[in-house]
Every structure is written in structure tokens, then in C-alpha cells.
Design an enzyme around this catalytic site. Structure first.
Site, short mmCIF file in Angstrom:
data_model
loop_
_atom_site.label_atom_id
_atom_site.label_comp_id
_atom_site.label_asym_id
_atom_site.label_seq_id
_atom_site.Cartn_x
_atom_site.Cartn_y
_atom_site.Cartn_z
N ARG A 24 0.62 14.58 13.47
CA ARG A 24 1.94 15.03 13.90
C ARG A 24 2.00 16.53 14.06
NH1 ARG A 24 3.29 11.40 10.06
NH2 ARG A 24 3.64 13.15 8.67
N ASP B 127 0.84 -1.19 0.00
CA ASP B 127 0.00 0.00 0.00
C ASP B 127 0.88 1.25 0.00
OD1 ASP B 127 -2.37 1.38 -0.07
OD2 ASP B 127 -2.70 1.31 2.10
N GLU C 84 -9.23 4.17 -2.22
CA GLU C 84 -8.00 3.90 -2.95
C GLU C 84 -8.34 3.16 -4.25
OE1 GLU C 84 -4.74 2.22 -0.78
OE2 GLU C 84 -5.37 3.08 1.14
N TYR D 85 1.24 5.59 -0.41
CA TYR D 85 0.76 6.73 0.38
C TYR D 85 1.00 7.94 -0.52
CZ TYR D 85 0.56 9.35 4.91
OH TYR D 85 0.25 10.16 5.97
N HIS E 298 -3.68 13.85 0.94
CA HIS E 298 -3.95 12.94 2.06
C HIS E 298 -2.78 12.93 3.05
CE1 HIS E 298 -5.23 9.45 4.35
NE2 HIS E 298 -4.07 8.86 4.09
N THR F 64 -4.74 6.47 0.08
CA THR F 64 -5.98 7.25 0.05
C THR F 64 -5.89 8.37 -0.97
OG1 THR F 64 -6.18 6.77 2.38
CG2 THR F 64 -7.59 8.52 1.51
N ASP G 6 -9.33 0.47 1.78
CA ASP G 6 -8.38 0.03 2.80
C ASP G 6 -8.95 0.40 4.18
OD1 ASP G 6 -6.13 -0.79 4.15
OD2 ASP G 6 -5.03 1.07 3.78
N GLN H 265 -4.34 2.70 15.06
CA GLN H 265 -3.25 3.23 14.23
C GLN H 265 -2.41 4.25 14.99
OE1 GLN H 265 -4.70 5.10 10.64
NE2 GLN H 265 -2.68 5.63 9.88
N TYR I 275 1.54 2.94 15.36
CA TYR I 275 2.24 3.09 14.08
C TYR I 275 3.70 3.56 14.18
CZ TYR I 275 2.21 8.19 13.35
OH TYR I 275 2.44 9.53 13.43
CA CA Z 1 -4.13 2.95 2.94
#
Ligand code: CA
Length: 416
Positions: A142, A126, A201, A128, A133, A349, A233, A240, A244
């Protein structure tokens, strides 16, 4: 395009499956064997039945390849063959050629068929690759001032996902459970996720093997793509957020991903190529590309509460992708990692610039701060039990429409 092709099969206006599309899938009727089919209007062409009528004899294909639970062996015949099969079906379905009209076993009503996972999926990666996104998520998870990490515009960031939990449209999923760290808490708790989300996606299916050590150039990368599907997804944002760091997504993502059953070939998407966004800073040489490598595919996400109507919550487009599929393949194989027929590489995404084009609930509601009001008056920050999420996609140009159908799944309460 030359002259407009028409078919003797009745094709409803705005059907995703006109004569220029002809996507491949795996279907069965009743408890009969699974076979390869091609969608046309509301019908399915049974390719094994066509093969038995000797229409593919000149291609020297063993007709048993069409009597298979997955498309892998067929795809493995290579694009020169699979493209000819598709073009032959296009010819046989066109008004100028009616030799199949009176064959009773060739066309099956889609309502009488069950669609299955089309591919035995080997590996799943997957990406990114939407800058909108990645920026939105970076701001929320963050630092709003430095939303994109320093590597993001230099390489198509990705993680290796899991293929075991990729399911076909129509199969329900369970709300995942996992470790969650509540705001202000000192220790995590184990509970059902309260922040289940979709991610809009698209995935593409690898159509040609590479050998270990081999790197694919961007100019050759599309030879390795058989076709595309819609890809949801499923994600658990609370799980998460806690898990993560430092190695990336794990249990927040691998409980389920849903794909649409019909694989639209790259050849069918050819008329819909568009220029991608300008990449600044300039990418390294192995990621440079020329030509039109993005595709204008209109996408929408709909949320349907139990016993309620559908609410469109997002309108996006595949053309927004910052990194294109050719760059993704070039990067994926740049270290010599081999890819195989039946692997799925997903886009990440797909969000646009406009807030109504965001491809996930966490972006659409800005982490739950701005809930969406549904037509029945209910509010949603994330996905509730018994909600169904439906994604659709299509391309359109000069009255030619090439669509993907839909990928849908209902979220059931956590499994006990
Ligand atoms: Ca994804």
C-alpha cells in the site's frame, strides 16, 4: 525450578523432546490404528499401552480415549485431567521411577511411526499480530508512509481461514493456480502462481468450549489454550495482491497451511514467559492484560532446494508478537462468537525488527527486489518447485530445552 528431572529414556543432547516438554500427538505404526502419544527423546510413549497397565485408573479415564484418530476427545476431558496425564507420564519417565522400563510395548521409536494431523480442526482464524510484518507488508502493498491501517494498534486484526486444507508436516503441497493481474496489464490472467511464499507462524489449539454470547476475559484466556504448534501459512502473493481488496485473504491463503505434529502444552511453556512489547496507544479495557503473556520461542526457517542442502533464511522469535494470545482470544470472543475444542488460532507472520528475522520471502527479498542466494549458488525470490520449507522452534533456559520439532513441506508443481 526445583531439582532437575532426568529420564531413564536416552535423550539426545539438544533434543526438542526432553522430560520437561512431553507434547501430545497422534501416531500410528504400520497399518495399525492411530493412537495418542507423547514424545520423549527419539521415542513415543503409547498412552493407550500405559492406560492398559492401569496407570491412569485413578484419573477415571476411559482408556479408549487414547485409541483415537484425533486428540479432540482427550482435550475435551479438560485441563485438570490432561495436565495430570502429562505429569504422570513425566513421573513415570523420570529416573526416580522406573516401573515402565521393562514394559516392551510402551515406547515406540519415532522412526517406526507415522505422525498424523493431531486435531480434527473445527475453525481456523489467522491473526496479523506482528507489527513488523504488518508494517513491512503495508509498505509494499500500500503506502510506505501509512503502512499500518488506523485500526491496527487498537485491535488484533484477523480473518477466518479454512480448516479443510490444514495438513500435517511431511505432506507435500501443490503450487496454487489463480487470477493474477500482471503489472501494467488491464485484465487478469489465470495461471500458476509465480510468487508462492511461506509465512512463519505459530498456532494454538483451543482446549475449552465457550458458549455463544460468552466473552472470555484476558485474565482467563489461557485456560482456553491447550497448546501450540508451528504453523506455515502458505501464501500466493500474486493472487493475494489482486484478490484481497475489499474482503481480505481468500484463495491466496486457503490452498494449504502446514502444522507440526506435536502439540506443546502451555504448561510446558510456563518457564519461558516474557514481557510483550509496549502497546501504544493504550488499548481498550477489554484488551488490557497483566502479567507476562508473551513467550520466548526461538524460530527459524530453512529452505532446501531439490537435492540440495538446507539454507537458514530467517531467525525470528514468538516474543516479538505485538498482540498476545490472551488478547486474541478476548477479542475473538468479545462479540459473543463461540470457540470450540480443536479450533486453531494462528499468530500471523512472526517478523522481528532485523531484516534476517522477517518471517516470509516477500519481506526477506523485499517483494523480490533482493533475492536470497542459496549455498548452491541459486537465487530465490519466492519458493521454486521442489523446494522444501522447514520451520523449527524451541525455548531454552538454564539447560532446559522445550522444542516443537519441525514443520516441513515440499512445493510440487501445479496440479493439472
Ligand atoms: Ca498468515
Amino acid at each position: 525450578m526445583d531439582k532437575i528431572l532426568t529420564s531413564w529414556v536416552a535423550i539426545p543432547e539438544d533434543s526438542d523432546f526432553g522430560i520437561y516438554n512431553l507434547p501430545f500427538g497422534i501416531f500410528s505404526v504400520g497399518n495399525k490404528e492411530k493412537r495418542i502419544g507423547i514424545a520423549i527423546g527419539n521415542q513415543i510413549v503409547d498412552l493407550y499401552a500405559v492406560a492398559k497397565l492401569k496407570y491412569f485408573d485413578d484419573l477415571k479415564i476411559n482408556k479408549q480415549v487414547f485409541r483415537a484418530p484425533f486428540l479432540n476427545d482427550f482435550i475435551n476431558l479438560g485441563k485438570p485431567i490432561t495436565t495430570k496425564v502429562r505429569l504422570k507420564i513425566q513421573k513415570l519417565l523420570s529416573n526416580e521411577n522406573s516401573s515402565l522400563i521393562n514394559e516392551s510395548n510402551v515406547l515406540i521409536n519415532q522412526l517406526d511411526a507415522t505422525m498424523h494431523l493431531p486435531i480434527e480442526i473445527g475453525d481456523y482464524t489467522d491473526f496479523y499480530s506482528s507489527v513488523e510484518h504488518a508494517t513491512n507488508v503495508g509498505k509494499m502493498f500500500r503506502d510506505p508512509e501509512n503502512a499500518l491501517l488506523p485500526n491496527w494498534k487498537h485491535l488484533p486484526v484477523a480473518y477466518h481461514g479454512r480448516s479443510s486444507s490444514i495438513i500435517v508436516s511431511g505432506k507435500d503441497i501443490y503450487r496454487p493456480k489463480g487470477q493474477v493481474m500482471q503489472p501494467e496489464a488491464k485484465t487478469p490472467v489465470f495461471q500458476a502462481s509465480t510468487r508462492v511464499d511461506f509465512e512463519l507462524e505459530m498456532g494454538f489449539i483451543i482446549g475449552k468450549n465457550t458458549t455463544q454470547g460468552q466473552s472470555v476475559k484476558t485474565a482467563d484466556a489461557e485456560d482456553y489454550i491447550f497448546g501450540k504448534v508451528l504453523f506455515n501459512d502458505w501464501s500466493a502473493r500474486d493472487i493475494q495482491k489482486w484478490e484481497y481488496v475489499p474482503l481480505g485473504p481468500f484463495l491466496a491463503k486457503n490452498f494449504a497451511s502446514s502444522i507440526s505434529p506435536w502439540i506443546v502444552t502451555l504448561e510446558a511453556l510456563e518457564p519461558f514467559r516474557v514481557q510483550g512489547p509496549k502497546q501504544d496507544p493504550k488499548v481498550l479495557t477489554y484488551l488490557e492484560y497483566s502479567g507476562l503473556k508473551n513467550y520466548d520461542i526461538r524460530l527459524e526457517v530453512s529452505l532446501q532446494p531439490k537435492n540440495g542442502e538446507e539454507n537458514i533464511v530467517s531467525n525470528s522469535n514468538f516474543k516479538y508478537m505485538y498482540w498476545n494470545m490472551s488478547q486474541q482470544i478476548a477479542h475473538h470472543t468479545s462479540n459473543g462468537c463461540n470457540i470450540n475444542v480443536g479450533d486453531i488460532l494462528a499468530s500471523g507472520t512472526i517478523s522481528g525488527k532485523a531484516p534476517n528475522s522477517y518471517g516470509s520471502m516477500i519481506e526477506l527479498t523485499w517483494a523480490g527486489k533482493h533475492p536470497i542466494t542459496l549455498s548452491n549458488g541459486e537465487e530465490r525470490k519466492f519458493i521454486n518447485d521442489f523446494d522444501t520449507v522447514i520451520m523449527r522452534g524451541y525455548c531454552k533456559k538454564e539447560n532446559i530445552r522445550v522444542g516443537f520439532g519441525e514443520v516441513k513441506a515440499q512445493l510440487l508443481p501445479a496440479h493439472n
